[in-house]
Design a protein around this motif. Structure first.
Motif, PDB file in Angstrom:
ATOM      1  N   LEU A   1      -1.994  68.214  45.194  1.00 57.00           N
ATOM      2  CA  LEU A   1      -2.993  67.249  44.751  1.00 57.00           C
ATOM      3  C   LEU A   1      -4.124  67.892  43.964  1.00 57.00           C
TER       4      LEU A   1
ATOM      5  N   ARG B   1      -0.717  61.465  42.287  1.00 60.67           N
ATOM      6  CA  ARG B   1      -1.713  62.459  41.883  1.00 60.67           C
ATOM      7  C   ARG B   1      -3.102  61.849  41.973  1.00 60.67           C
TER       8      ARG B   1
ATOM      9  N   GLY C   1       0.779  66.508  40.553  1.00 58.69           N
ATOM     10  CA  GLY C   1       0.752  65.726  41.772  1.00 58.69           C
ATOM     11  C   GLY C   1       1.786  66.122  42.803  1.00 58.69           C
TER      12      GLY C   1
END
Length: 497
Positions: A405, A474, A410
């Motif tokens: 993250l 993400r 992501g």
């Protein structure tokens, strides 16, 4: 502290969810903070997702701890080689300092006695010289370390070899020598373009040296890949100052920019400011206090968040890809070495205070020179037994979530589900659902194209098809990134309640 390299962390600590408030990620760099499968010409392509560490590291961090003086925010293991008065030594004085030669000899002994993890012949793809101020070290000694790494582990045909450099610690001839011995990426620690800000945070260089260093780097033949470091949220820093620093950075045209938010660490000068109050002749009182984030003279939380948003906007407008919370690059110039950490890959580390990550285990070297020398001797004698902590599945899951993250690519939901179980993946997604609806988290398909938040909800309803439409999630840029600590803490609460 301004920067944090993974090799200076023995283990990622568990987090408890704090109150959510807009605040940029602290000024920590994973720069030491095996590479992802991204070539220098295809950095815009997504790397493989973070996973359980494979067997063979292909990256090495080397800690060169020498500095002209300790900056006010720094709690790194360093050796200040300035005078007792705190003034910065000249380049000649540094080059002649016997402590540098003695340390490199110690470093070479550690490399020589470190066994490759496997016999599969995987060479090093990246080497990162961090510090400290590695540009204080003579190029011949840097070459000696590279030769030792090459002899012990092998180097690939075109490795990324990065070195941190500070303005005022090198000239054109020294940089040419470094490039000549194999350095092909420079990380220039500028931090600010205002004289008063540089002085206030204890930097050894001034603005004149900054411009001189930028000129040397940009004129160096054979060096196309270089990064500039900036710090936001410095004492008395204003939005106008920050805008000026960003303009000067864009004008300098580095291929990469790292933007860090100042973090106050205990034991640093910023953590404990000393003020002498003269109350009467021959009478004075020593007052001690530390800076508090969000409290004057540091910018408020709102101002710090605005600095982050301004950087994201200005650098994106200038053609930089915001590929990680603190990192921006021109297409093809993402830092391969740092992607080692974002992809949770193993790596070697050498030198004072550094920590390796091998076979799922992180272990640290001593932070004091005497203890480090004794540790190397024990390593050579075969009498060292390290205290390490193997990561369990929950630790690994938290690492994957946190590292994923931080990046624009992501979290890979299918990969996470396969590695750690569908139940944990579903719990994580349900926790994040309100933030997907609010836009702080973005759901993406297999092509990493953004999807409407309704699709995320539909995937959760069809538990058997988790990831069928929504393949990745993400954090949004900049608002999601600004709340990364809090959002990741919520995930940690799910993984290890």
């Amino acid at each position: 502290m301004l920067r944090l390299a993974f090799p200076l962390v023995s283990h990622l600590p568990p987090w408890k969810p704090p109150p959510i408030r807009p605040r940029p990620l602290p000024a920590r760099r994973y720069a030491a903070s095996a590479t992802a499968t991204i070539s220098s010409s295809t950095t815009s392509s997504p790397p493989s997702p973070p996973s359980l560490p494979p067997l063979s590291p292909s990256s090495a961090y080397v800690h060169l701890p020498f500095c002209r003086k300790r900056c006010h925010y720094c709690d790194f293991p360093i050796v200040a080689i300035g005078s007792s008065s705190g003034t910065a030594p000249s380049r000649v004085e540094v080059a002649d300092d016997p402590r540098i030669v003695d340390y490199v000899r110690l470093l070479l002994r550690e490399v020589a006695v470190t066994r490759p993890v496997s016999d599969d012949g995987v060479p090093l793809e990246t080497v990162f010289f961090g510090g400290g101020t590695p540009s204080l070290v003579p190029p011949l000694l840097v070459a000696a370390v590279l030769d030792a790494l090459r002899g012990r582990f092998g180097l690939s045909a075109c490795p990324e070899v990065s070195i941190e450099m500070d303005p005022g610690t090198f000239d054109a001839a020294k940089l040419r020598e470094l490039v000549g011995v194999g350095v092909n990426r420079v990380s220039l620690g500028v931090q600010a373009f205002q004289e008063n800000l540089l002085r206030s945070c204890g930097r050894a260089h001034g603005v004149e040296e900054v411009h001189e260093a930028v000129g040397i780097v940009t004129a160096c033949e054979g060096l196309q890949n270089w990064s500039m470091d900036l710090i936001s949220s410095l004492p008395n820093q204003t939005e106008e100052m920050w805008e000026e620093s960003l303009r000067c950075t864009v004008d300098a045209r580095p291929t990469h920019v790292s933007v860090y938010d100042l973090q106050i660490e205990q034991g640093t000068k910023f953590g404990q400011i000393h003020i002498h109050l003269f109350c009467a002749p021959h009478i004075h009182v020593l007052v001690q206090f530390g800076y508090t984030p969000g409290v004057f003279p540091l910018p408020s939380d709102t101002e710090s968040a605005n600095f982050y948003k301004i950087a994201s906007k200005r650098l994106s407008e200038a053609g930089y890809n915001h590929y990680e919370i603190s990192s921006y690059s021109k297409p093809g110039y993402g830092c391969k070495h740092n992607l080692t950490y974002w992809q949770n890959r193993p790596f070697y580390a050498f030198g004072l205070g550094s920590a390796s990550y091998i076979n799922g285990v992180r272990y640290s070297r001593p932070r004091r020179m005497k203890e480090y020398a004794e540790w190397v001797q024990k390593l050579e004698d075969g009498t060292w037994s390290h205290e390490s902590r193997s990561s369990d599945m929950k630790d690994m899951a938290m690492d994957v979530v946190m590292l994923s993250l931080r990046t624009a690519w992501g979290l890979d939901l299918q990969s996470f589900s396969k590695s750690f179980g569908k139940s944990m993946a579903l719990s994580l997604c349900n926790t994040f659902k309100p933030f997907v609806e609010s836009g702080l988290i973005i759901a993406m398909d297999m092509e990493r194209q953004a999807l409407p938040h309704m699709d995320f909800g539909l995937d959760l309803q069809n538990e058997g098809d988790l990831g069928s439409k929504v393949a990745f999630i993400r954090l949004s840029d900049p608002d999601g990134f600004l709340l990364s600590n809090e959002l990741i803490s919520l995930a940690f609460g799910v993984i290890s309640p």
